[in-house]
Motif scaffolding. Structure first.
Motif, mmCIF file in Angstrom:
data_model
loop_
_atom_site.group_PDB
_atom_site.id
_atom_site.type_symbol
_atom_site.label_atom_id
_atom_site.label_comp_id
_atom_site.label_asym_id
_atom_site.label_seq_id
_atom_site.Cartn_x
_atom_site.Cartn_y
_atom_site.Cartn_z
ATOM 1 N N LEU A 149 0.767 -0.889 -0.191
ATOM 2 C CA LEU A 149 0.090 0.262 0.172
ATOM 3 C C LEU A 149 0.608 1.565 -0.297
ATOM 4 N N TYR A 150 1.070 2.056 -0.914
ATOM 5 C CA TYR A 150 1.351 3.077 -0.728
ATOM 6 C C TYR A 150 0.475 4.483 0.533
ATOM 7 N N ASN A 151 0.807 5.652 0.863
ATOM 8 C CA ASN A 151 0.593 5.836 1.840
ATOM 9 C C ASN A 151 -1.434 6.069 2.390
ATOM 10 N N ARG A 152 -1.146 4.531 2.697
ATOM 11 C CA ARG A 152 -1.918 3.660 3.816
ATOM 12 C C ARG A 152 -1.805 3.031 4.312
ATOM 13 N N LYS A 153 -2.100 2.819 5.617
ATOM 14 C CA LYS A 153 -1.613 1.856 7.239
ATOM 15 C C LYS A 153 -2.569 1.261 7.025
ATOM 16 N N SER A 154 -2.260 -0.512 7.059
ATOM 17 C CA SER A 154 -2.669 -1.104 7.104
ATOM 18 C C SER A 154 -2.566 -2.667 8.189
ATOM 19 N N ALA A 155 -2.882 -3.638 9.131
ATOM 20 C CA ALA A 155 -2.500 -4.398 9.925
ATOM 21 C C ALA A 155 -1.999 -6.063 9.007
ATOM 22 N N ARG A 156 -3.330 -5.776 8.123
ATOM 23 C CA ARG A 156 -2.037 -7.175 7.110
ATOM 24 C C ARG A 156 -1.211 -6.473 5.654
ATOM 25 N N PHE A 157 -1.615 -5.122 5.040
ATOM 26 C CA PHE A 157 0.009 -4.944 4.173
ATOM 27 C C PHE A 157 1.032 -4.733 4.410
ATOM 28 N N PRO A 158 1.387 -4.533 3.636
ATOM 29 C CA PRO A 158 3.203 -3.495 3.848
ATOM 30 C C PRO A 158 2.997 -2.621 3.220
ATOM 31 N N SER A 159 3.352 -1.126 3.673
ATOM 32 C CA SER A 159 2.748 0.145 3.277
ATOM 33 C C SER A 159 4.304 0.759 3.528
ATOM 34 N N ALA A 160 4.100 1.963 3.321
ATOM 35 C CA ALA A 160 4.765 3.101 3.324
ATOM 36 C C ALA A 160 4.042 4.460 3.292
ATOM 37 N N TYR A 161 3.889 4.783 4.017
ATOM 38 C CA TYR A 161 3.665 6.062 4.279
ATOM 39 C C TYR A 161 4.291 6.848 5.109
ATOM 40 N N VAL A 162 3.724 8.206 5.064
ATOM 41 C CA VAL A 162 3.341 9.780 6.124
ATOM 42 C C VAL A 162 2.300 9.678 7.086
ATOM 43 N N GLU A 163 3.281 10.164 7.990
ATOM 44 C CA GLU A 163 2.171 10.429 9.311
ATOM 45 C C GLU A 163 1.547 12.011 8.782
ATOM 46 N N ASP A 164 0.170 11.250 8.597
ATOM 47 C CA ASP A 164 -0.544 12.822 8.322
ATOM 48 C C ASP A 164 -0.783 13.552 9.300
ATOM 49 N N GLU A 165 -1.183 13.092 10.880
ATOM 50 C CA GLU A 165 -0.647 14.325 11.774
ATOM 51 C C GLU A 165 0.067 15.346 11.663
ATOM 52 N N GLN A 166 1.005 14.762 11.500
ATOM 53 C CA GLN A 166 2.327 15.755 11.710
ATOM 54 C C GLN A 166 2.227 16.636 10.524
ATOM 55 N N ILE A 167 1.569 16.312 9.370
ATOM 56 C CA ILE A 167 1.608 17.812 8.251
ATOM 57 C C ILE A 167 1.082 18.960 9.676
ATOM 58 N N GLY A 168 -0.096 18.469 9.742
ATOM 59 C CA GLY A 168 -0.292 19.390 10.374
ATOM 60 C C GLY A 168 -0.345 20.005 10.802
ATOM 61 N N GLN A 169 0.557 19.205 12.529
ATOM 62 C CA GLN A 169 1.083 19.942 13.532
ATOM 63 C C GLN A 169 2.179 20.562 13.121
ATOM 64 N N LEU A 170 3.445 20.444 12.321
ATOM 65 C CA LEU A 170 4.665 21.414 11.405
ATOM 66 C C LEU A 170 3.228 22.869 10.853
ATOM 67 N N ALA A 171 2.690 22.034 10.202
ATOM 68 C CA ALA A 171 2.359 23.626 9.492
ATOM 69 C C ALA A 171 1.637 24.856 10.700
ATOM 70 N N ALA A 172 0.735 24.625 11.495
ATOM 71 C CA ALA A 172 0.628 24.626 13.291
ATOM 72 C C ALA A 172 1.341 25.562 13.842
ATOM 73 N N ALA A 173 3.142 25.020 13.804
ATOM 74 C CA ALA A 173 3.812 24.821 14.650
ATOM 75 C C ALA A 173 5.007 26.150 13.957
ATOM 76 N N HIS A 174 4.908 26.049 12.984
ATOM 77 C CA HIS A 174 5.641 26.776 11.684
ATOM 78 C C HIS A 174 4.866 28.439 12.132
ATOM 79 N N LEU A 175 3.766 28.245 12.132
ATOM 80 C CA LEU A 175 2.853 29.715 12.239
ATOM 81 C C LEU A 175 3.340 30.365 13.522
ATOM 82 N N ALA A 176 3.064 29.635 13.838
ATOM 83 C CA ALA A 176 2.777 29.696 16.005
ATOM 84 C C ALA A 176 4.177 30.603 16.365
ATOM 85 N N ALA A 177 5.253 29.818 15.339
ATOM 86 C CA ALA A 177 6.900 30.184 15.640
ATOM 87 C C ALA A 177 6.950 32.109 14.778
#
Length: 343
Positions: free
Chosen positions: A151-179
């Motif tokens: 799986l590409y950019n999805r998580k699964s308990a059954r299949f191997p996958s390569a993904y990005v942590e989506d929460e991190q994307i929003g958190q990085l954007a907010a942290a930058h605006l705060a800084a």
């Protein structure tokens, strides 16, 4: 290694019946649904994998026995994402020295279950499923194909996958605006094609509020996925009562917003800052006027990881799990340090 004869014995059918089902001709030959189900259960239980190379040899051609990978790509996603993915595949194949034939199988979100090639696995050795909707993931979990699936950019308990942590994307954007000192923010979002898009937005809003950045309901705006959608939707942020900064669900929407602000005489970043999820061609964001600050989605890196996972599965390695990649903030001139007097 299990053979078609083993599958036939376990399912209590003839070898020819197994062949018909695996070749996707069940409906044409009027094979009962119950029989098909028994065969697929036997395939999964025995770990049977069709000999794709042998089929290619029967089809002719001196290069026939090579490894073929199917890339299932949702047809409603923008072309730049696929271009970046394929560049990552090219990079990894060049680095590891392996030869693979990649064939693109377009599909519509929510309709992966209708694809016969994925059910039979007779045309390829492994499949990478990209951008799957929740319905597609549920289908795969409940009806695993008879061959290696990544799986590409999805998580699964059954299949191997390569993904990005989506929460991190929003958190990085907010942290930058705060800084940078921003104290109000809005969201220029798009329809959530998958759960991760909603997670990014929710994480951004939560992190903003935790950092003391106000995000009012009237500043949460929905658009489509195209640049033109960003142009139209960004008009909601051109008034004097708009937020200091806007988080866009994609760089395409942000480029549209930049155009709308320029047409309305809204200076970026002095009157309105922009930050976006960087999932398109990086050159567009880097050379816009002004250059766009993005949280870059590591598409090429995820693609390279998919190639590695394919190799490991085809080499029959055990315990092949997921690979989590990190997004990275690329600050540019569409955001800037806010003077203390303006905070």
């Amino acid at each position: 290694m299990a053979t078609m004869k083993d599958v036939a014995a376990r399912a209590k059918v003839s070898v020819s019946t197994v062949s018909i089902i695996l070749n996707g001709k069940s409906q044409q030959r009027k094979i009962p649904q119950a029989t098909q189900q028994r065969v697929w259960e036997a395939v999964r239980a025995l770990g049977y994998q069709p000999n794709v190379s042998a089929r290619k040899l029967r089809g002719g051609g001196e290069d026939a026995p090579g490894v073929t990978i199917a890339l299932y790509w949702a047809s409603d996603f923008r072309a730049p994402m696929m271009a970046r993915f394929l560049e990552g595949v090219r990079q990894q194949l060049a680095a590891c020295g392996r030869t693979m034939e990649w064939v693109i199988y377009p599909y519509e979100n929510g309709r992966l279950s209708q694809d016969q090639a994925l059910k039979s696995f007779r045309r390829f050795h492994a499949a990478v499923v990209a951008n799957a909707a929740q319905e597609d993931l549920r289908y795969l979990e409940e009806n695993p194909p008879p061959g290696p699936v990544i799986l590409y950019n999805r998580k699964s308990a059954r299949f191997p996958s390569a993904y990005v942590e989506d929460e991190q994307i929003g958190q990085l954007a907010a942290a930058h605006l705060a800084a940078c000192g921003y104290r109000t923010a809005g969201v220029l979002g798009a329809p959530a094609a998958f759960q991760g898009m909603a997670l990014r937005e929710d994480a951004f809003i939560a992190a903003c509020r935790q950092a003391g950045i106000a995000v009012e309901q009237r500043w949460l705006v929905r658009a489509g996925h195209a640049i033109a959608d960003g142009v139209k939707a960004a008009q909601a942020f051109t008034g004097q009562e708009g937020p200091q900064a806007v988080f866009c669900a994609s760089d395409a929407l942000a480029l549209g917003a930049l155009h709308a602000f320029r047409q309305a005489g809204v200076a970026v970043p002095r009157q309105r800052a922009l930050i976006a999820v960087g999932n398109g061609e990086e050159g567009y964001a880097a050379t816009s006027a002004p250059p766009l600050t993005v949280v870059q989605v590591p598409i090429e890196e995820m693609a390279r990881a998919c190639v590695v996972l394919c190799c490991r599965l085809l080499d029959r390695e055990e315990d092949v799990g997921g690979v989590a990649l990190e997004a990275r903030l690329i600050p540019r001139q569409s955001t800037a340090q806010v003077p203390a007097t303006a905070r």
